[in-house]
Design a protein around this motif. Structure first.
Motif, PDB file in Angstrom:
ATOM      1  N   PRO A 167       9.356  -7.961   3.750  1.00 56.07           N
ATOM      2  CA  PRO A 167       9.400  -8.948   2.659  1.00 56.07           C
ATOM      3  C   PRO A 167       8.457 -10.125   2.872  1.00 56.07           C
ATOM      4  CG  PRO A 167      11.621  -8.313   3.314  1.00 56.07           C
ATOM      5  CD  PRO A 167      10.690  -7.724   4.329  1.00 56.07           C
ATOM      6  N   ARG A 175       3.166  -3.641  -0.271  1.00 53.00           N
ATOM      7  CA  ARG A 175       4.419  -4.253  -0.722  1.00 53.00           C
ATOM      8  C   ARG A 175       4.194  -5.581  -1.447  1.00 53.00           C
ATOM      9  NH1 ARG A 175      10.420  -4.562   1.965  1.00 53.00           N
ATOM     10  NH2 ARG A 175      11.234  -6.157   0.565  1.00 53.00           N
ATOM     11  N   THR A 179       5.072  -6.346  -5.318  1.00 53.34           N
ATOM     12  CA  THR A 179       6.020  -7.422  -5.634  1.00 53.34           C
ATOM     13  C   THR A 179       5.426  -8.399  -6.640  1.00 53.34           C
ATOM     14  OG1 THR A 179       7.039  -7.241  -3.446  1.00 53.34           O
ATOM     15  CG2 THR A 179       7.412  -9.278  -4.657  1.00 53.34           C
ATOM     16  N   LEU A 241      11.496  -1.141  -5.134  1.00 51.90           N
ATOM     17  CA  LEU A 241      11.314  -2.589  -5.147  1.00 51.90           C
ATOM     18  C   LEU A 241      11.551  -3.203  -6.526  1.00 51.90           C
ATOM     19  CD1 LEU A 241       7.981  -2.826  -3.094  1.00 51.90           C
ATOM     20  CD2 LEU A 241      10.312  -3.136  -2.229  1.00 51.90           C
TER      21      LEU A 241
END
Length: 273
Positions: A167, A175, A179, A241
């Motif tokens: 994260p 990722r 996001t 996600l």
């Protein structure tokens, strides 16, 4: 190997490095952990840092120029950090160990990018034919480490990390890129996704760090793939996600880059997250 008491860690400020630091301090509080703070491309600074650290039992070498875009834009820096920094680190260790007679074990963190994509899970003995400049820099660092450590009889474990995510990642990694896009995505619209059908092994950085610590504390010498053993498409990862169902439109071509983790399992036991 004997249980290490003094550990030198490079790359402690990176995503994996922070998790490795946490794991070491939580699980091996008796160890003296020294985190590198100097530029490994500078041999003088590196030698001074190793000398100041004193006799070492274990070196965990994570420091690297990782973002593929950064290496593409400055390949010379990529080679200087990923290969040259590794050579400098080993040179400094050899220089300082002449006085102590202690040879520290080395855990070198490499990458799946040293392999070319292929349909079947990749074993450690698969050809190393990197497609990216980043992969070439990591392979050069890996080859230098293996050659130097073999000549000097230094214990070496080369851990090839596959597709880690976290994260806290920023920049051009998959990722954070997903996001950012998902934060502004319209559930009613098509979500274009490059390489949506590509297969990867997505491993949380925290889990990857634990595997690296366990491998560093093992007596294994050689190359080992580090992954979860679970193949997942990029589309499946994106959906995991997303806060809503995605209407994914695949674009571009697909490929597969997933590890055979049989060796990792034999060394550490069950590795699925």
């Amino acid at each position: 190997m004997n249980r290490p008491e003094r550990i030198f860690l490079t790359g402690s400020n990176g995503i994996v490095g922070r998790h490795v630091t946490t794991a070491l301090r939580a699980q091996h509080p008796q160890c003296d952990l020294i985190c590198n703070t100097v530029d490994l491309t500078n041999l003088t600074e590196t030698t001074e840092a190793i000398k100041a650290a004193g006799p070492l039992d274990l070196v965990i070498h994570l420091a690297a120029l990782v973002p593929v875009d950064d290496v593409v834009s400055n390949p010379a820096l990529g080679y200087a950090v990923n290969a040259g920094g590794t050579i400098n680190l080993l040179s400094a260790l050899a220089s300082c160990e002449r006085e102590t007679g202690v040879s520290a074990r080395l855990l070198y963190c490499s990458s799946s990018h040293v392999y070319a994509p292929q349909a079947e899970p990749i074993r450690e003995d698969a050809p190393t034919t990197p497609a990216s400049v980043y992969g070439k820099t990591k392979l050069m660092g890996e080859e230098a480490a293996r050659s130097i450590c073999a000549e000097t009889e230094r214990s070496l474990c080369v851990a090839r990390l596959f597709s880690i995510h976290d994260p806290a990642q920023t920049g051009s990694y998959l990722r954070p890129a997903l996001t950012t896009r998902l934060a502004d995505a319209d559930p009613a619209k098509v979500f274009e996704l490059h390489g949506a059908g590509s297969l990867r092994d997505f491993l949380p950085a925290k889990t990857a760090a634990q595997h690296l610590v366990d491998l560093a504390f093992s007596s294994f010498d050689g190359v080992v793939n580090v992954g979860s053993g679970k193949a997942q498409t990029v589309a499946e990862f994106a959906q995991s996600l997303a806060p809503f169902p995605l209407n994914i439109k695949p674009i571009g071509t697909d490929n597969a880059l997933v590890p055979d983790v049989s060796l990792l399992k034999s060394l550490l036991g069950e590795v699925n997250d």
